[in-house]
Design a protein around this motif. Structure first.
Motif, PDB file in Angstrom:
ATOM      1  N   GLY A  72       0.793  -1.215   0.000  1.00 56.67           N
ATOM      2  CA  GLY A  72       0.000   0.000   0.000  1.00 56.67           C
ATOM      3  C   GLY A  72       0.828   1.268   0.000  1.00 56.67           C
ATOM      4  O   GLY A  72       0.316   2.357  -0.283  1.00 56.67           O
ATOM      5  N   GLU A  77      -3.275   0.112  -3.443  1.00 54.40           N
ATOM      6  CA  GLU A  77      -4.012  -0.760  -2.548  1.00 54.40           C
ATOM      7  C   GLU A  77      -3.104  -1.838  -1.965  1.00 54.40           C
ATOM      8  O   GLU A  77      -2.224  -2.367  -2.642  1.00 54.40           O
ATOM      9  CB  GLU A  77      -5.153  -1.449  -3.304  1.00 54.40           C
ATOM     10  CG  GLU A  77      -6.248  -0.505  -3.777  1.00 54.40           C
ATOM     11  CD  GLU A  77      -7.163  -0.061  -2.648  1.00 54.40           C
ATOM     12  OE1 GLU A  77      -7.100  -0.641  -1.554  1.00 54.40           O
ATOM     13  OE2 GLU A  77      -7.947   0.881  -2.870  1.00 54.40           O
ATOM     14  N   ARG A 452      -4.935  -4.514  -7.021  1.00 51.29           N
ATOM     15  CA  ARG A 452      -5.659  -5.401  -6.111  1.00 51.29           C
ATOM     16  C   ARG A 452      -6.898  -5.962  -6.806  1.00 51.29           C
ATOM     17  O   ARG A 452      -7.631  -5.235  -7.489  1.00 51.29           O
ATOM     18  CB  ARG A 452      -6.059  -4.627  -4.857  1.00 51.29           C
ATOM     19  CG  ARG A 452      -6.834  -5.432  -3.812  1.00 51.29           C
ATOM     20  CD  ARG A 452      -7.102  -4.547  -2.616  1.00 51.29           C
ATOM     21  NE  ARG A 452      -8.047  -5.126  -1.684  1.00 51.29           N
ATOM     22  CZ  ARG A 452      -7.785  -5.376  -0.414  1.00 51.29           C
ATOM     23  NH1 ARG A 452      -6.595  -5.109   0.082  1.00 51.29           N
ATOM     24  NH2 ARG A 452      -8.710  -5.865   0.393  1.00 51.29           N
TER      25      ARG A 452
END
Length: 600
Positions: A72, A77, A452
């Motif tokens: 992240g 993400e 993601r």
């Protein structure tokens, strides 16, 4: 700066951000690699050793690991750590034969567990293999505690919970369900060597002083009690117009459950700005996906009752204002908003309640009528009584309750054997090189470019027609592999050996994030400002070597290292090596020789 002591087990533990953030310190990268290799049962057991409920937590965890995930920080993400846990649980083989062996001859010690939730079950899981005789008391008809009564079936299917609860109950636990303990003294009088209290925070907050509360009582419900009634099928329907008060995860469960048992116009009303709601972002997203609106900055003012029947609520619109310290206050705007409703669900917080604990036993209570509990040992002021989970320090979550249970089990084991509960066992750690050939590693060190992956959902109309139908379908195996490949293997550490380094700077040239530096030493703030890429995140350590031949030091910013291994591949002298670091929190009865004093 002084050279980094990489022999300190907490140094590299902190670098494995996801595991460090997990209250139970689950070895996240280790089980993700196993999932990528389709070794689902092995991945499950790695989870089970730490978090005890992989199938449950793979669906419901609050995911403290994910905000900490290094992915992240270099991507938009984090890795879908929680949902990968579910992949292991859903695709494992039968693992009953891999559960701990329970000795036929007991050790002579008897322990009572009051409450059948995750904290108590974790204590049982850790103590039963050591030969303890364990009695578990719970007022519900089955084990699981609030995992069963407060998490709706569309998020956590009963068969998943039953399976993981029964792994523990089948360890020879003497279970007393439908048994409400109304006196701690009566339990102590049975001669137990230790008592663990894991009764959760069973009392939902009410709005008793709000006008109309008593008159409209028949259609005003406390959220957690209402969810329990739905779970045990005492409540099967609700009015078409429903107001849910509160902005936490319980409120999200209440509104989504309402939609499934008759609610058509279901609204969430919260005093705070939506951005400050306590509910997990994905829980809010799921509620909004099911077309449930959220009204922010509305403070409850009155239950409106006409002819003895609840017809709605009045709310005062408020504005948030913040002082110089960021503390919020809500100021009325004078605007009053009326909302019609047939039923109101109050999900405005939970409290502990210990009316069954006598106050003359030597067990002290402090602020908010909470027991005085040691934060390290979980021991109360009555030495043989221990607390954990929400009962210890107030409402948290399942994974925190599991972490409490592990530590309380250590304390109970030490206490029952006459040892100091402050002598906490040291964690297990190792560092093992991953080198296979000149440019080969035992793990896949390529950095995936994938974003993601999104977990697929059941059809919305179908899901809303059946409160027991699980909404999230989980990753298929190809998605699971692709998502697992996004993991940066943060537990495979870059280990530097000073006396092999010739200061050629080859590692500096090849590093994709400019995190390696050879510079003159200095104070930490000075060093951070002089690195090729300034190290602004001081919550992440600098890895500093001892003096090299030129008098310089190697400084690596742990914050942005990708653990890609390019430095070790490029180094002509093997001064850099990629070594897998495994950190395991010791359980009760293990490694007693390695016990180390606890610093309080």
């Amino acid at each position: 700066m002084k050279p980094t002591d990489i022999n300190n087990p907490e140094y590299f533990h902190k670098v494995v951000d996801c595991q460090y953030a997990c209250p139970a310190h689950t070895p996240v990268p280790e089980y993700i690699r196993l999932i990528a290799r389709a070794r689902y049962s092995d991945a499950y057991m790695i989870n089970w050793e730490s978090n005890v409920f992989p199938g449950v937590l793979g669906r419901t965890c609050d995911r403290p690991c994910e905000p900490a995930c290094r992915r992240g920080r270099v991507d938009e993400e984090p890795v879908a750590i929680c949902r990968l846990k579910r992949v292991a649980a859903d695709n494992k083989d039968d693992v009953k034969d891999r559960m701990p062996t329970i000795p036929e001859t007991k050790n002579g010690k008897r322990v009572a567990l009051i409450g059948g939730g995750p904290a108590s079950l974790t204590v049982a899981r850790d103590l039963a293999p050591l030969g303890y005789s364990i009695d578990l008391y719970d007022a519900q008809r089955k084990g699981g505690g609030f995992m069963r009564s407060q998490i709706p079936s569309f998020r956590l299917p009963e068969k998943v919970l039953d399976e993981e609860v029964n792994y523990i109950l089948d360890m020879g636990i003497s279970s007393h369900f439908d048994h409400y303990v109304d006196s701690l003294k009566s339990v102590l009088d049975k001669g137990y060597d230790a008592v663990f209290i894991g009764t959760g925070a069973p009392r939902g907050r009410d709005l008793n002083k709000l006008p109309g509360r008593q008159e409209g009582d028949a259609n005003i419900h406390v959220g957690i009690e209402w969810l329990a009634n739905v779970a045990f099928e005492h409540t099967k329907k609700i009015g078409e117009k429903v107001l849910v008060l509160g902005g936490g995860n319980t409120a999200m469960d209440c509104c989504r459950t309402s939609k499934r048992i008759g609610g058509k116009d279901v609204r969430v009303v919260v005093r705070s700005p939506k951005s400050e709601m306590k509910a997990s972002p994905w829980e809010i997203e799921d509620a909004e996906h099911e077309d449930i609106p959220i009204y922010e900055n509305h403070s409850p003012k009155e239950f409106v009752v006409e002819n003895g029947k609840l017809v709605g609520m009045n709310f005062e619109v408020v504005e948030p204002h913040y002082d110089e310290n960021g503390k919020r206050r809500l100021e009325p705007t004078g605007e009053i908003v009326f909302m019609e409703c047939d039923d109101v669900l109050m999900a405005i917080g939970q409290e502990n309640a210990f009316p069954w604990i006598e106050r003359d036993l030597g067990l002290e209570f402090g602020e908010w009528d909470m027991p005085v509990v040691d934060e390290t040992t979980f021991q109360s002021t009555l030495p043989k009584v221990f607390f954990g989970g929400d009962a210890a320090f107030g409402p948290e979550n399942v994974i925190t309750a599991v972490a409490h249970g592990h530590q309380a089990a250590i304390s109970i084991d030490l206490f029952c054997h006459g040892s100091s509960v402050l002598e906490r066992p040291a964690p297990g750690t190792n560092l093992l090189t991953q080198k296979m050939g000149f440019h080969e590693w035992t793990y896949d060190n390529a950095v995936s470019d994938d974003d993601r992956f999104i977990v697929p959902l059941a059809d919305k109309l179908t899901a809303l027609s059946d409160r027991k139908l699980e909404v999230e379908l989980g990753f298929d195996l190809q998605q699971a592999y692709d998502e697992a490949e996004r993991c940066l293997n943060c537990d495979v550490q870059t280990v530097f050996t000073e006396n092999k380094c010739i200061e050629c700077d080859a590692c500096v040239d090849i590093c994709p994030t400019d995190c390696i530096n050879f510079i003159n030493n200095g104070e930490e703030d000075d060093l951070r400002s002089r690195l090729k890429a300034p190290a602004d995140n001081d919550s992440q350590d600098l890895y500093v070597s001892s003096d090299l031949k030129t008098g310089r030091v190697m400084v690596k910013d742990e914050n942005v290292c990708l653990h890609c291994g390019l430095c070790a591949e490029r180094c002509p002298t093997s001064a850099w090596d990629m070594q897998k670091f495994l950190y395991t929190v010791t359980k009760a009865g293990q490694d007693k020789e390695a016990a180390t004093p606890c610093t309080k």
